[in-house]
Design a protein around this motif. Structure first.
Motif, PDB file in Angstrom:
ATOM      1  N   ILE A  50      23.620 -40.974 125.183  1.00  0.00           N
ATOM      2  CA  ILE A  50      23.891 -39.890 126.138  1.00  0.00           C
ATOM      3  C   ILE A  50      24.612 -40.440 127.372  1.00  0.00           C
ATOM      4  N   ILE A  51      24.158 -41.587 127.864  1.00  0.00           N
ATOM      5  CA  ILE A  51      24.816 -42.198 129.024  1.00  0.00           C
ATOM      6  C   ILE A  51      26.268 -42.544 128.678  1.00  0.00           C
ATOM      7  N   LEU A  52      26.500 -43.144 127.520  1.00  0.00           N
ATOM      8  CA  LEU A  52      27.861 -43.479 127.102  1.00  0.00           C
ATOM      9  C   LEU A  52      28.719 -42.227 126.949  1.00  0.00           C
ATOM     10  N   TYR A  53      28.134 -41.175 126.382  1.00  0.00           N
ATOM     11  CA  TYR A  53      28.860 -39.909 126.238  1.00  0.00           C
ATOM     12  C   TYR A  53      29.255 -39.366 127.613  1.00  0.00           C
ATOM     13  N   CYS A  54      28.311 -39.357 128.540  1.00  0.00           N
ATOM     14  CA  CYS A  54      28.598 -38.843 129.884  1.00  0.00           C
ATOM     15  C   CYS A  54      29.722 -39.644 130.541  1.00  0.00           C
ATOM     16  N   LYS A  55      29.671 -40.959 130.413  1.00  0.00           N
ATOM     17  CA  LYS A  55      30.738 -41.800 130.977  1.00  0.00           C
ATOM     18  C   LYS A  55      32.088 -41.457 130.352  1.00  0.00           C
ATOM     19  N   SER A  56      32.111 -41.170 129.050  1.00  0.00           N
ATOM     20  CA  SER A  56      33.362 -40.810 128.374  1.00  0.00           C
ATOM     21  C   SER A  56      33.886 -39.448 128.831  1.00  0.00           C
ATOM     22  N   GLN A  57      33.005 -38.651 129.433  1.00  0.00           N
ATOM     23  CA  GLN A  57      33.380 -37.319 129.923  1.00  0.00           C
ATOM     24  C   GLN A  57      33.685 -37.320 131.418  1.00  0.00           C
ATOM     25  N   GLY A  58      33.821 -38.506 132.005  1.00  0.00           N
ATOM     26  CA  GLY A  58      34.223 -38.597 133.398  1.00  0.00           C
ATOM     27  C   GLY A  58      33.095 -38.781 134.399  1.00  0.00           C
ATOM     28  N   TRP A  59      31.846 -38.899 133.930  1.00  0.00           N
ATOM     29  CA  TRP A  59      30.725 -39.169 134.823  1.00  0.00           C
ATOM     30  C   TRP A  59      30.781 -40.637 135.241  1.00  0.00           C
ATOM     31  N   GLU A  60      30.477 -40.916 136.504  1.00  0.00           N
ATOM     32  CA  GLU A  60      30.495 -42.281 137.014  1.00  0.00           C
ATOM     33  C   GLU A  60      29.094 -42.711 137.427  1.00  0.00           C
ATOM     34  N   ILE A  61      28.768 -43.978 137.155  1.00  0.00           N
ATOM     35  CA  ILE A  61      27.492 -44.529 137.609  1.00  0.00           C
ATOM     36  C   ILE A  61      27.598 -44.785 139.104  1.00  0.00           C
ATOM     37  N   ILE A  62      26.695 -44.158 139.883  1.00  0.00           N
ATOM     38  CA  ILE A  62      26.712 -44.373 141.334  1.00  0.00           C
ATOM     39  C   ILE A  62      25.534 -45.216 141.794  1.00  0.00           C
ATOM     40  N   SER A  63      24.499 -45.326 140.971  1.00  0.00           N
ATOM     41  CA  SER A  63      23.407 -46.251 141.270  1.00  0.00           C
ATOM     42  C   SER A  63      22.765 -46.670 139.954  1.00  0.00           C
ATOM     43  N   GLU A  64      22.201 -47.872 139.980  1.00  0.00           N
ATOM     44  CA  GLU A  64      21.663 -48.474 138.772  1.00  0.00           C
ATOM     45  C   GLU A  64      20.527 -49.408 139.155  1.00  0.00           C
ATOM     46  N   TYR A  65      19.437 -49.351 138.414  1.00  0.00           N
ATOM     47  CA  TYR A  65      18.322 -50.270 138.624  1.00  0.00           C
ATOM     48  C   TYR A  65      18.771 -51.682 138.283  1.00  0.00           C
ATOM     49  N   GLU A  66      18.447 -52.637 139.137  1.00  0.00           N
ATOM     50  CA  GLU A  66      18.895 -54.007 138.919  1.00  0.00           C
ATOM     51  C   GLU A  66      17.746 -55.011 138.973  1.00  0.00           C
ATOM     52  N   GLY A  67      16.528 -54.561 138.707  1.00  0.00           N
ATOM     53  CA  GLY A  67      15.373 -55.451 138.734  1.00  0.00           C
ATOM     54  C   GLY A  67      15.381 -56.449 137.589  1.00  0.00           C
ATOM     55  N   PHE A  68      14.503 -57.445 137.697  1.00  0.00           N
ATOM     56  CA  PHE A  68      14.420 -58.503 136.685  1.00  0.00           C
ATOM     57  C   PHE A  68      14.046 -57.966 135.308  1.00  0.00           C
ATOM     58  N   ASP A  69      13.400 -56.785 135.258  1.00  0.00           N
ATOM     59  CA  ASP A  69      12.964 -56.227 133.983  1.00  0.00           C
ATOM     60  C   ASP A  69      13.897 -55.134 133.457  1.00  0.00           C
ATOM     61  N   LYS A  70      15.118 -55.064 133.997  1.00  0.00           N
ATOM     62  CA  LYS A  70      16.098 -54.062 133.570  1.00  0.00           C
ATOM     63  C   LYS A  70      16.299 -54.133 132.062  1.00  0.00           C
ATOM     64  N   GLY A  71      16.121 -52.992 131.410  1.00  0.00           N
ATOM     65  CA  GLY A  71      16.340 -52.913 129.974  1.00  0.00           C
ATOM     66  C   GLY A  71      15.228 -53.505 129.133  1.00  0.00           C
ATOM     67  N   ILE A  72      14.249 -54.114 129.773  1.00  0.00           N
ATOM     68  CA  ILE A  72      13.116 -54.687 129.049  1.00  0.00           C
ATOM     69  C   ILE A  72      11.905 -53.774 129.210  1.00  0.00           C
TER      70      ILE A  72
END
Length: 117
Positions: free
Chosen positions: A20-42
């Protein structure tokens, strides 16, 4: 207080949440904030996407998997474009018929990566 126009999709499997995130990006949505903690994606992940005046917030953890919140018309546009149906917070549980009002990322406050800790 949550925006009354927003809806929250819950119980989104990890692979679909990422799609869904990839689809939204392909439709012109831009990431304006993102979690960057040590456990990102884990253990945890969080994104805010923006297009024009609209925002979508995506939360994920390894226990309840993915959620997203946005205005209903945006949710419907994503569902239509991806040919999917997302379960909304408050929808009846398929097996028990009880309302699904479980843990939600959007009941908490999370630090944004663009703000100092």
């Amino acid at each position: 207080m949550a925006n009354p126009e927003n809806v929250t999709a819950i119980d989104i499997r990890t692979a679909r949440w990422s799609d869904i995130i990839l689809y939204c990006k392909s439709q012109g949505w831009e990431i304006i904030s993102e979690y960057e903690g040590f456990d990102k994606g884990i253990d945890f992940d969080f994104y805010t996407l923006k297009k024009g005046d609209e925002e979508i917030k995506f939360g994920w953890d390894n226990f309840s998997e993915g959620e997203m919140t946005c205005k209903e018309p945006v949710m419907v546009e994503i569902e239509t474009g991806m040919n999917i149906r997302l379960k909304r917070k408050g929808d009846p549980d398929v097996q028990t018929g009880e309302l699904k009002d479980n843990y939600s990322f959007f009941n908490k406050r999370f630090p944004r990566s663009d703000q100092s800790q």
